[in-house]
Design a protein around this motif. Structure first.
Motif, PDB file in Angstrom:
ATOM      1  N   LEU A 296      40.859  51.419  30.790  1.00 54.31           N
ATOM      2  CA  LEU A 296      41.720  51.584  31.954  1.00 54.31           C
ATOM      3  C   LEU A 296      43.038  50.831  31.816  1.00 54.31           C
ATOM      4  O   LEU A 296      44.092  51.308  32.239  1.00 54.31           O
ATOM      5  CB  LEU A 296      40.991  51.098  33.222  1.00 54.31           C
ATOM      6  N   GLY A 297      42.976  49.627  31.268  1.00 52.65           N
ATOM      7  CA  GLY A 297      44.179  48.804  31.201  1.00 52.65           C
ATOM      8  C   GLY A 297      45.063  49.095  30.007  1.00 52.65           C
ATOM      9  O   GLY A 297      46.155  48.525  29.895  1.00 52.65           O
ATOM     10  N   GLY A 302      47.676  51.382  32.472  1.00 53.02           N
ATOM     11  CA  GLY A 302      47.697  49.941  32.667  1.00 53.02           C
ATOM     12  C   GLY A 302      49.073  49.381  32.929  1.00 53.02           C
ATOM     13  O   GLY A 302      49.212  48.289  33.495  1.00 53.02           O
ATOM     14  N   GLN A 303      50.108  50.127  32.550  1.00 51.12           N
ATOM     15  CA  GLN A 303      51.475  49.668  32.770  1.00 51.12           C
ATOM     16  C   GLN A 303      52.007  50.057  34.146  1.00 51.12           C
ATOM     17  O   GLN A 303      52.888  49.376  34.677  1.00 51.12           O
ATOM     18  CB  GLN A 303      52.397  50.269  31.696  1.00 51.12           C
ATOM     19  N   SER A 304      51.469  51.128  34.734  1.00 46.05           N
ATOM     20  CA  SER A 304      52.068  51.663  35.962  1.00 46.05           C
ATOM     21  C   SER A 304      51.243  51.427  37.225  1.00 46.05           C
ATOM     22  O   SER A 304      51.770  51.526  38.330  1.00 46.05           O
ATOM     23  CB  SER A 304      52.296  53.181  35.808  1.00 46.05           C
ATOM     24  N   LEU A 305      49.940  51.118  37.089  1.00 46.11           N
ATOM     25  CA  LEU A 305      49.066  51.082  38.249  1.00 46.11           C
ATOM     26  C   LEU A 305      49.426  49.939  39.196  1.00 46.11           C
ATOM     27  O   LEU A 305      49.580  48.792  38.793  1.00 46.11           O
ATOM     28  CB  LEU A 305      47.609  50.948  37.805  1.00 46.11           C
ATOM     29  N   HIS A 306      49.518  50.286  40.488  1.00 46.56           N
ATOM     30  CA  HIS A 306      49.880  49.346  41.545  1.00 46.56           C
ATOM     31  C   HIS A 306      48.658  48.908  42.354  1.00 46.56           C
ATOM     32  O   HIS A 306      48.562  47.759  42.791  1.00 46.56           O
ATOM     33  CB  HIS A 306      50.903  50.020  42.467  1.00 46.56           C
ATOM     34  N   LEU A 323      37.075  43.432  32.339  1.00 50.78           N
ATOM     35  CA  LEU A 323      38.274  43.705  33.128  1.00 50.78           C
ATOM     36  C   LEU A 323      39.379  42.717  32.787  1.00 50.78           C
ATOM     37  O   LEU A 323      40.549  43.095  32.638  1.00 50.78           O
ATOM     38  CB  LEU A 323      37.934  43.635  34.622  1.00 50.78           C
ATOM     39  N   ALA A 324      39.014  41.434  32.637  1.00 52.65           N
ATOM     40  CA  ALA A 324      40.007  40.409  32.313  1.00 52.65           C
ATOM     41  C   ALA A 324      40.620  40.622  30.937  1.00 52.65           C
ATOM     42  O   ALA A 324      41.751  40.176  30.683  1.00 52.65           O
ATOM     43  CB  ALA A 324      39.362  39.028  32.381  1.00 52.65           C
ATOM     44  N   ARG A 325      39.910  41.319  30.034  1.00 51.72           N
ATOM     45  CA  ARG A 325      40.428  41.580  28.681  1.00 51.72           C
ATOM     46  C   ARG A 325      41.080  42.950  28.567  1.00 51.72           C
ATOM     47  O   ARG A 325      41.467  43.372  27.479  1.00 51.72           O
ATOM     48  CB  ARG A 325      39.296  41.464  27.658  1.00 51.72           C
ATOM     49  N   SER A 326      41.194  43.665  29.693  1.00 43.90           N
ATOM     50  CA  SER A 326      41.648  45.057  29.626  1.00 43.90           C
ATOM     51  C   SER A 326      43.157  45.217  29.542  1.00 43.90           C
ATOM     52  O   SER A 326      43.645  46.330  29.369  1.00 43.90           O
ATOM     53  CB  SER A 326      41.131  45.830  30.851  1.00 43.90           C
ATOM     54  N   GLY A 327      43.913  44.141  29.713  1.00 41.62           N
ATOM     55  CA  GLY A 327      45.359  44.258  29.606  1.00 41.62           C
ATOM     56  C   GLY A 327      46.077  43.401  30.614  1.00 41.62           C
ATOM     57  O   GLY A 327      45.468  42.706  31.431  1.00 41.62           O
ATOM     58  N   TRP A 352      43.422  35.582  34.535  1.00 42.86           N
ATOM     59  CA  TRP A 352      43.901  36.947  34.293  1.00 42.86           C
ATOM     60  C   TRP A 352      45.331  37.063  34.819  1.00 42.86           C
ATOM     61  O   TRP A 352      45.588  36.773  36.004  1.00 42.86           O
ATOM     62  CB  TRP A 352      42.975  37.924  35.007  1.00 42.86           C
ATOM     63  N   PRO A 353      46.296  37.475  34.010  1.00 41.05           N
ATOM     64  CA  PRO A 353      47.711  37.479  34.435  1.00 41.05           C
ATOM     65  C   PRO A 353      48.000  38.194  35.752  1.00 41.05           C
ATOM     66  O   PRO A 353      48.794  37.697  36.562  1.00 41.05           O
ATOM     67  CB  PRO A 353      48.426  38.151  33.249  1.00 41.05           C
ATOM     68  N   PRO A 354      47.378  39.369  36.055  1.00 38.24           N
ATOM     69  CA  PRO A 354      47.747  40.058  37.303  1.00 38.24           C
ATOM     70  C   PRO A 354      47.437  39.282  38.573  1.00 38.24           C
ATOM     71  O   PRO A 354      48.016  39.571  39.630  1.00 38.24           O
ATOM     72  CB  PRO A 354      46.913  41.349  37.248  1.00 38.24           C
ATOM     73  N   ILE A 355      46.538  38.296  38.525  1.00 39.04           N
ATOM     74  CA  ILE A 355      46.171  37.558  39.738  1.00 39.04           C
ATOM     75  C   ILE A 355      47.409  36.949  40.396  1.00 39.04           C
ATOM     76  O   ILE A 355      47.568  36.972  41.626  1.00 39.04           O
ATOM     77  CB  ILE A 355      45.144  36.460  39.413  1.00 39.04           C
ATOM     78  N   ALA A 356      48.313  36.432  39.603  1.00 38.01           N
ATOM     79  CA  ALA A 356      49.490  35.733  40.143  1.00 38.01           C
ATOM     80  C   ALA A 356      50.482  36.665  40.821  1.00 38.01           C
ATOM     81  O   ALA A 356      51.406  36.199  41.497  1.00 38.01           O
ATOM     82  CB  ALA A 356      50.183  34.957  39.027  1.00 38.01           C
ATOM     83  N   GLN A 357      50.309  37.982  40.677  1.00 39.42           N
ATOM     84  CA  GLN A 357      51.277  38.919  41.261  1.00 39.42           C
ATOM     85  C   GLN A 357      50.683  39.732  42.410  1.00 39.42           C
ATOM     86  O   GLN A 357      51.354  40.591  42.989  1.00 39.42           O
ATOM     87  CB  GLN A 357      51.789  39.864  40.170  1.00 39.42           C
TER      88      GLN A 357
END
Length: 617
Positions: A296-297, A302-306, A323-327, A352-357
């Motif tokens: 999925l990532g 993985g680049q566009s999903l909001h 999931l944490a390793r998916s991108g 996981w990087p997305p958490i901060a955003q």
């Protein structure tokens, strides 16, 4: 120019703010300063790129809420008073919701004063669905029927008169009783015709894989930007077939939740060009395996999903690690997780990087008693998080206090907390929590149904930020009565429009004081899960009360008798008085809450903005 001429200009350019702002200037010249300011503020909010929590945005939100609380009754007119739900958007009523006959009758009168575009049917019966009259429903572009219908065929929906104007059609629990899913799909597509449809939802409609070939081969599929097929029986092969359909390459949103989708043999299908432009993907309730999760990532998705909803009862720490390793998921802002286990199940996501955003975070199924949820919240900047839903109980007082003290939740607009409230320190911590200046929707669940201290429950009702809420859902078990008794004594609740209360009532006097106080001037929807012995006295108290002038919808569990339902309909008009609300302590409601934030993506009033942005692209 006259009022009617200004409104005609707005209808001709529904996605353009300029005619609305010109009308606002004219209204100010006529001395209608508040109406003009409301239009300007709501237009500013709709078009603003300012993040949630920004001081200017908070000021606009407060202005809009205050103006609406003061003038809503006048601005909606007599026709709007009979409806359980109306929604203002960019200064005007955009969407109405209620029983079928209510909406059908109110539309022409409201459309004369507002550029209406959306209708949600909350209750209806196939036997009394009238023929749609496009001349009567001027401007209707988005239609949702969110109630159980058993139809002889989709011809009963009589959509043929609307096929040239609908841009969104959402059906939930609507299916023919004598047709298989293939015939169902063919009939529906024929009814839609070659109109401008952009958003289609067919959830809980008993669809199977055989329907997908017909759907993806139709002209409708090529123009869709949002497709929701959640809660059907598509299976893994159905998902593979759908993702391989090049006709759906224009999709921005895809819902496949609760469809029995497992790991596909070829996980690369999740890198299909069909998903290249996808911004929202709902997969919760499917037992996905590690290959699918990591796929999925990767690639364009993985680049566009909001927005991503994912997880089911089989999820444990290893799958969370995948999931944490998916991108990196650079565009992800809204994450809804369903998993089971302890707080440590979330540990792989701490770094996981997305958490901060993230701006929206929901977790369901986990026993939150460790350090992971605190560490996750600490990674989210202050002023960024808009919604936090923790629908599983927080079992540790220390974790509970850490969540409340996290800077990330201070400016949330939606907050759901579930915990054990038997221990006084937990409830006391909530009472002493800092002011939540943006909080508008709050859910509090006592998971064991018991609160030992009546005085603490009464203090909870006195929290200052409680009175800024637009919706409150609360389960306090044996102390619900004291909470309700105190609510009116703290002053007006000027914003509250929806109240869900869950717990046994000791006496109908508790609801009597609440209903007669006159401190809930805008309460429209009241739902109660109460003891059977007090049900009829409670309802009869409400029927004669003059303290709830805007009440339009009452739902109770258990179900009242037929005679009492008829009395309710005489008092408030047709409505879902026979539809029992779900107990807040039941897992089914927690499951629904998990996807609540994602569901907001497909509500009809937001679909208007999506129509505009999609066409612009």
């Amino acid at each position: 120019m006259t009022d009617a001429e200004f409104l005609d200009a707005i209808r001709q350019r529904p996605d353009d703010d300029a005619p609305r702002l010109i009308y606002a200037d004219w209204l100010e010249e006529q001395g209608q300063f508040d109406r003009a300011q409301f239009i300007r503020v709501q237009c500013a909010l709709a078009g603003s790129a300012l993040p949630a929590g920004h001081p200017q945005r908070v000021d606009w939100e407060r202005q809009a809420a205050d103006l609406l609380a003061e003038h809503e009754q006048d601005w909606q007119g007599e026709a709007g008073h009979s409806l359980p739900e109306i929604h203002f958007e960019r200064g005007f009523i955009a969407t109405i919701a209620g029983e079928f006959a209510q909406c059908h009758a109110a539309w022409p009168m409201l459309a004369a004063r507002h550029p209406l575009s959306g209708m949600r049917i909350l209750t209806a019966h196939a036997s009394n669905l009238p023929r749609w009259n496009p001349q009567q429903l001027i401007g209707l572009r988005r239609l949702a029927i969110q109630t159980r219908l058993s139809l002889e065929s989709f011809d009963d929906l009589c959509l043929s008169g609307l096929d040239r104007q609908l841009t969104a059609l959402h059906l939930d629990h609507a299916y023919p009783i004598h047709l298989d899913s293939l015939a169902l799909t063919r009939q529906l597509l024929q009814a839609i015709g070659n109109g401008p449809l952009r958003s289609l939802q067919l959830s809980n409609c008993q669809l199977r894989m055989s329907s997908l070939e017909v759907l993806t081969a139709s002209a409708v599929s090529r123009q869709l930007r949002a497709l929701d097929l959640s809660n059907n029986e598509l299976g893994t092969n159905g998902a593979v077939q759908l993702l391989a359909a090049t006709a759906l390459a224009g999709l921005r949103e895809l819902g496949l939740a609760w469809n029995q989708i497992e790991d596909a043999r070829n996980a690369s299908i999740w890198k299909s060009p069909t998903l290249n432009r996808l911004q929202t993907l709902r997969l919760s309730g499917n037992p996905l395996g590690p290959r699918t999760i990591e796929a999925l990532g990767q690639g364009t998705l993985g680049q566009s999903l909001h927005t991503l909803t994912i997880g089911d009862p089989t999820w444990r720490t290893p799958l969370m690690g995948h999931l944490a390793r998916s991108g990196a998921w650079p565009a992800l802002r809204r994450l809804m997780l369903r998993a089971y286990g302890t707080d440590e199940t979330l540990a792989p996501l701490v770094d996981w990087p997305p958490i901060a955003q993230l701006t929206d975070l929901s977790c369901h199924g986990l026993e939150l008693e460790g350090d992971s949820i605190r560490r996750i919240l600490m990674r989210i900047p202050e002023n960024q998080l808009n919604a936090l839903q923790l629908s599983s109980p927080i079992a540790s007082t220390e974790t509970w206090q850490a969540v409340l003290n996290s800077p990330a939740i201070r400016f949330v607009e939606r907050l759901m907390l579930a915990m054990s409230l038997r221990r006084a320190p937990e409830l006391q911590a909530l009472i002493q929590a800092e002011m939540f200046p943006r909080l508008r929707h709050f859910t509090l669940i006592a998971d064991d149904g018991r609160v030992t201290s009546a005085s603490l429950a009464m203090q909870l009702a006195k929290i200052p930020w409680m009175r800024q809420l637009e919706s409150l859902r609360i389960a306090l078990g044996n102390q619900l009565g004291p909470f309700l008794e105190v609510m009116p004594s703290v002053g007006d609740w000027p914003q509250l429009r929806e109240l869900h209360i869950d717990g046994p009532m000791r006496t109908d006097q508790e609801i009597a004081k609440f209903a007669s106080a006159g401190t809930f001037p805008h309460l429209r929807r009241l739902s109660m899960v109460v003891g059977l012995s007090h049900l009829e006295p409670l309802i009869r108290r409400l029927l004669v009360s003059t303290g709830l002038p805007q009440l339009r919808q009452l739902s109770t569990s258990p179900r009242p008798g037929a005679e009492l339902i008829r009395t309710c309909e005489q008092r408030w008009g047709p409505g879902p008085h026979h539809m029992p609300p779900q107990s807040l302590r039941q897992d089914a409601l927690a499951k629904a809450a998990l996807d609540e934030a994602a569901l907001r993506e497909t509500t009809l009033h937001e679909a208007a903005l999506r129509d505009h942005s999609t066409d612009a692209k």
